[in-house]
Design an enzyme around this catalytic site. Structure first.
Site, short mmCIF file in Angstrom:
data_model
loop_
_atom_site.label_atom_id
_atom_site.label_comp_id
_atom_site.label_asym_id
_atom_site.label_seq_id
_atom_site.Cartn_x
_atom_site.Cartn_y
_atom_site.Cartn_z
N GLY A 43 0.84 -1.21 0.00
CA GLY A 43 0.00 0.00 0.00
C GLY A 43 0.87 1.25 0.00
O GLY A 43 1.85 1.33 0.73
N ARG B 132 0.64 -5.20 -5.11
CA ARG B 132 0.72 -6.23 -4.07
C ARG B 132 1.11 -7.57 -4.68
O ARG B 132 0.71 -8.63 -4.20
CB ARG B 132 -0.60 -6.32 -3.30
CG ARG B 132 -0.91 -5.08 -2.47
CD ARG B 132 -1.91 -5.37 -1.38
NE ARG B 132 -2.31 -4.16 -0.68
CZ ARG B 132 -1.65 -3.66 0.37
NH1 ARG B 132 -0.56 -4.23 0.81
NH2 ARG B 132 -2.10 -2.57 0.97
N ASP C 9 5.74 -5.31 5.75
CA ASP C 9 6.21 -6.67 6.02
C ASP C 9 6.12 -7.60 4.80
O ASP C 9 6.96 -8.49 4.65
CB ASP C 9 5.51 -7.28 7.24
CG ASP C 9 4.00 -7.17 7.17
OD1 ASP C 9 3.47 -6.56 6.21
OD2 ASP C 9 3.33 -7.71 8.08
N THR D 271 4.98 2.02 6.19
CA THR D 271 3.57 1.64 6.28
C THR D 271 2.82 2.64 7.15
O THR D 271 3.31 3.04 8.22
CB THR D 271 3.31 0.22 6.85
OG1 THR D 271 1.91 0.09 7.14
CG2 THR D 271 4.07 -0.08 8.12
N ASP E 11 0.37 1.88 8.71
CA ASP E 11 -0.13 1.12 9.87
C ASP E 11 0.81 1.23 11.08
O ASP E 11 0.41 0.93 12.20
CB ASP E 11 -0.29 -0.36 9.52
CG ASP E 11 -1.22 -0.59 8.33
OD1 ASP E 11 -2.07 0.28 8.08
OD2 ASP E 11 -1.08 -1.64 7.67
N ASP F 84 3.08 -0.77 11.92
CA ASP F 84 3.10 -2.07 12.61
C ASP F 84 4.35 -2.89 12.34
O ASP F 84 4.39 -4.08 12.65
CB ASP F 84 1.84 -2.88 12.23
CG ASP F 84 1.80 -3.22 10.74
OD1 ASP F 84 2.61 -2.68 9.97
OD2 ASP F 84 0.93 -4.03 10.35
N ARG G 155 -25.53 14.13 17.12
CA ARG G 155 -25.39 12.74 16.69
C ARG G 155 -24.14 12.09 17.29
O ARG G 155 -23.24 12.77 17.77
CB ARG G 155 -25.24 12.69 15.15
CG ARG G 155 -26.52 12.92 14.42
CD ARG G 155 -26.25 13.03 12.93
NE ARG G 155 -27.50 13.12 12.18
CZ ARG G 155 -27.60 13.64 10.97
NH1 ARG G 155 -26.53 14.11 10.34
NH2 ARG G 155 -28.76 13.68 10.36
N MET H 94 -8.06 2.85 8.74
CA MET H 94 -7.27 1.68 8.37
C MET H 94 -6.23 1.37 9.45
O MET H 94 -6.08 2.13 10.41
CB MET H 94 -6.56 1.95 7.05
CG MET H 94 -7.43 1.87 5.82
SD MET H 94 -6.36 2.16 4.39
CE MET H 94 -7.48 1.73 3.07
N GLY H 95 -5.50 0.31 9.24
CA GLY H 95 -4.45 -0.05 10.20
C GLY H 95 -4.18 -1.54 10.25
O GLY H 95 -3.31 -2.00 10.98
N ARG H 96 -5.00 -2.28 9.51
CA ARG H 96 -4.89 -3.75 9.47
C ARG H 96 -5.00 -4.33 10.88
O ARG H 96 -5.89 -3.93 11.61
CB ARG H 96 -3.58 -4.14 8.78
CG ARG H 96 -3.65 -5.53 8.20
CD ARG H 96 -2.62 -5.77 7.17
NE ARG H 96 -3.17 -5.68 5.83
CZ ARG H 96 -2.44 -5.56 4.74
NH1 ARG H 96 -1.15 -5.47 4.81
NH2 ARG H 96 -3.02 -5.54 3.57
N GLU I 264 -10.24 -0.72 11.37
CA GLU I 264 -10.88 -1.64 10.42
C GLU I 264 -10.74 -3.12 10.81
O GLU I 264 -11.54 -3.95 10.39
CB GLU I 264 -10.29 -1.44 9.03
CG GLU I 264 -8.79 -1.75 8.98
CD GLU I 264 -8.16 -1.69 7.61
OE1 GLU I 264 -8.87 -1.43 6.63
OE2 GLU I 264 -6.93 -1.90 7.51
N HIS J 147 -8.96 4.95 2.04
CA HIS J 147 -7.73 5.33 1.33
C HIS J 147 -7.46 6.83 1.34
O HIS J 147 -6.35 7.25 0.99
CB HIS J 147 -7.79 4.82 -0.11
CG HIS J 147 -7.73 3.32 -0.19
ND1 HIS J 147 -8.84 2.54 -0.03
CD2 HIS J 147 -6.69 2.48 -0.38
CE1 HIS J 147 -8.49 1.26 -0.12
NE2 HIS J 147 -7.19 1.19 -0.34
N ARG K 221 -4.33 7.88 2.96
CA ARG K 221 -3.03 7.49 2.37
C ARG K 221 -2.54 8.51 1.35
O ARG K 221 -1.42 8.41 0.84
CB ARG K 221 -3.13 6.11 1.71
CG ARG K 221 -3.32 4.98 2.70
CD ARG K 221 -2.59 3.71 2.33
NE ARG K 221 -2.67 3.33 0.96
CZ ARG K 221 -3.10 2.15 0.52
NH1 ARG K 221 -3.53 1.25 1.38
NH2 ARG K 221 -3.09 1.85 -0.76
O1 F6P Z 1 -1.15 -1.68 4.93
C1 F6P Z 1 -1.64 -0.44 4.60
C2 F6P Z 1 -3.12 -0.50 4.36
O2 F6P Z 1 -3.59 0.81 4.10
C3 F6P Z 1 -3.94 -1.14 5.48
O3 F6P Z 1 -4.19 -0.25 6.53
C4 F6P Z 1 -5.17 -1.57 4.74
O4 F6P Z 1 -5.83 -2.65 5.37
C5 F6P Z 1 -4.62 -2.00 3.41
O5 F6P Z 1 -3.39 -1.30 3.23
C6 F6P Z 1 -5.51 -1.71 2.23
O6 F6P Z 1 -4.92 -2.21 1.10
P1 F6P Z 1 -5.32 -1.84 -0.39
O7 F6P Z 1 -4.83 -0.45 -0.67
O8 F6P Z 1 -4.64 -2.85 -1.23
O9 F6P Z 1 -6.81 -1.90 -0.46
#
Ligand code: F6P
Length: 349
Positions: A10, A71, A102, A124, A126, A128, A161, A168-170, A224, A279, A282
């Site tokens: 990503g 990927r 990773d 990343t 994330d 992580d 509300r 995101m963050g896996r 997520e 996204h 990002r």
């Molecule tokens: O690893 C980075 C990340 O943005 C994660 O947080 C997310 O789950 C994943 O990539 C999304 O991947 P893609 O851009 O392939 O949908």
């Protein structure tokens, strides 16, 4: 020396500063610097692009990656694995700098174990990756999350509300934790603490308590990778490295329904909406922190090639740039733990 560079996985802000850092250092050593388009895909296809001073001249402030990303996993099949290994000789590449998380670095590590000269640069959003304090991309992504959460506070307050914000963050909750605390969320859910029914009920207690105290809106931040009770075995698609496409779980949407139904059942319905930032976070210019970190790991990677530190990754330890074995960096993910949980608990009792 002919040194290759690729960016895989990503994208995130900071990739271009890292490319620029490695290229400027490498050119300074008198090497030819060669970019591969779209990560391991371009490596397998021999899709190259020259990396000169002119090309990297003004990329430090740009988001994404000028090389493109994918990927593609060469080790998914025996045939492409052997091809990936042969490309060093086929393309006359003396060493390869792989910039990625990773997955990408896992491939670089396998190539190193097959006798190839690889060096890793961690990236990343994330945050992580093990063995480095921070990865570039994280700071910029958190900044976008906070900007968006600030806006959501305004509209949530106007309409009295609750808004559930998915980030995101896996499998790591770093983005949610930082965005939630710095964005003043009422409740933060992270994958390292998968919620039970009792935890969700405590969250609703807290949201209602805030209303009793006179606060007129709520923000909930959820990562997520959080799987609500009963959703643990929900099947979703997977990417080339076998990771679940977590956004398809739709956790924020499910929480929206849950909070509204549960507060209604308790006689004080809170109208609830949800948004998945996805996204969006990002994209955009890298923050100053990510520009500097990307630059430093890029320069360090070229120095590691110079010093024949192959099978290693450039890393940030405290204020210093160090090299660490790829094997350790890609072995386990860095997750929220220890004192971070105390910090989280201090804000949601
Ligand atoms: O690893 C980075 C990340 O943005 C994660 O947080 C997310 O789950 C994943 O990539 C999304 O991947 P893609 O851009 O392939 O949908």
């Amino acid at each position: 020396m002919r040194v290759g560079i690729l960016t895989g996985g990503g994208d995130c802000p900071g990739l271009n500063p890292a490319i620029r850092g490695a290229v400027i250092r490498g050119l300074g050593y008198g090497w030819e610097m060669v970019g591969f388009e779209e990560g391991w895909k371009g490596w397998l296809e021999g899709d190259t692009t020259p990396l000169t001073y002119q090309i990297v001249e003004d990329i430090v402030r740009k988001g994404g990656t000028i090389l493109g990303s994918s990927r593609t996993n060469p080790y998914k099949k025996e045939e492409t694995a052997r091809q990936a290994e042969a490309q060093f000789e086929n393309l006359g590449i003396d060493a390869l700098i792989a910039i990625g998380g990773d997955d990408t670095l896992g491939v670089a590590n396998k190539l190193f174990k097959a006798g190839k000269k690889t060096v890793g640069v961690p990236k990343t959003m994330d945050n992580d990756l093990s063995c480095t304090d921070y990865t570039f991309g994280f700071d910029s992504a958190v900044q976008v999350c906070i900007d968006d959460i600030d806006r959501l506070h305004d509209t949530a307050l106007s309409h009295r509300r609750c808004i559930v914000v998915e980030v995101m963050g896996r499998a790591a909750g770093w983005v949610a934790l930082y965005a939630g605390i710095c964005g003043n969320a009422d409740w933060i859910l992270i994958p390292e603490r998968q919620p039970t029914e009792a935890d969700l009920s405590a969250m609703v207690d807290h949201l209602l308590e805030r209303r009793k105290q006179g606060f007129k809106h709520n923000i909930v931040v959820v990562s997520e990778g959080v799987k609500l009770p009963g959703h643990e075995n929900k099947e979703v698609k997977r990417d080339g490295f076998g990771h679940e496409i977590l956004k398809d779980l739709g956790v924020a949407r499910a929480l929206e329904d849950y909070i509204e139904a549960e507060t209604k059942a308790r006689g004080n319905r809170i109208e609830t909406k949800s948004v998945a930032l996805g996204h969006v976070v990002r994209g955009g210019s890298p923050s100053p922190f990510d520009r500097m970190l990307g630059t430093r790991v890029g320069v360090k990677a070229a120095d590691m090639v110079k010093n024949s530190e192959f099978g290693m990754m450039a890393a940030l330890r405290g204020l210093d740039m160090v090299s660490v074995p790829l094997d350790e960096a890609v072995g386990t993910n860095k997750q929220v733990s220890g004192d971070w949980f105390d910090l989280l608990d201090a804000f949601q009792r």
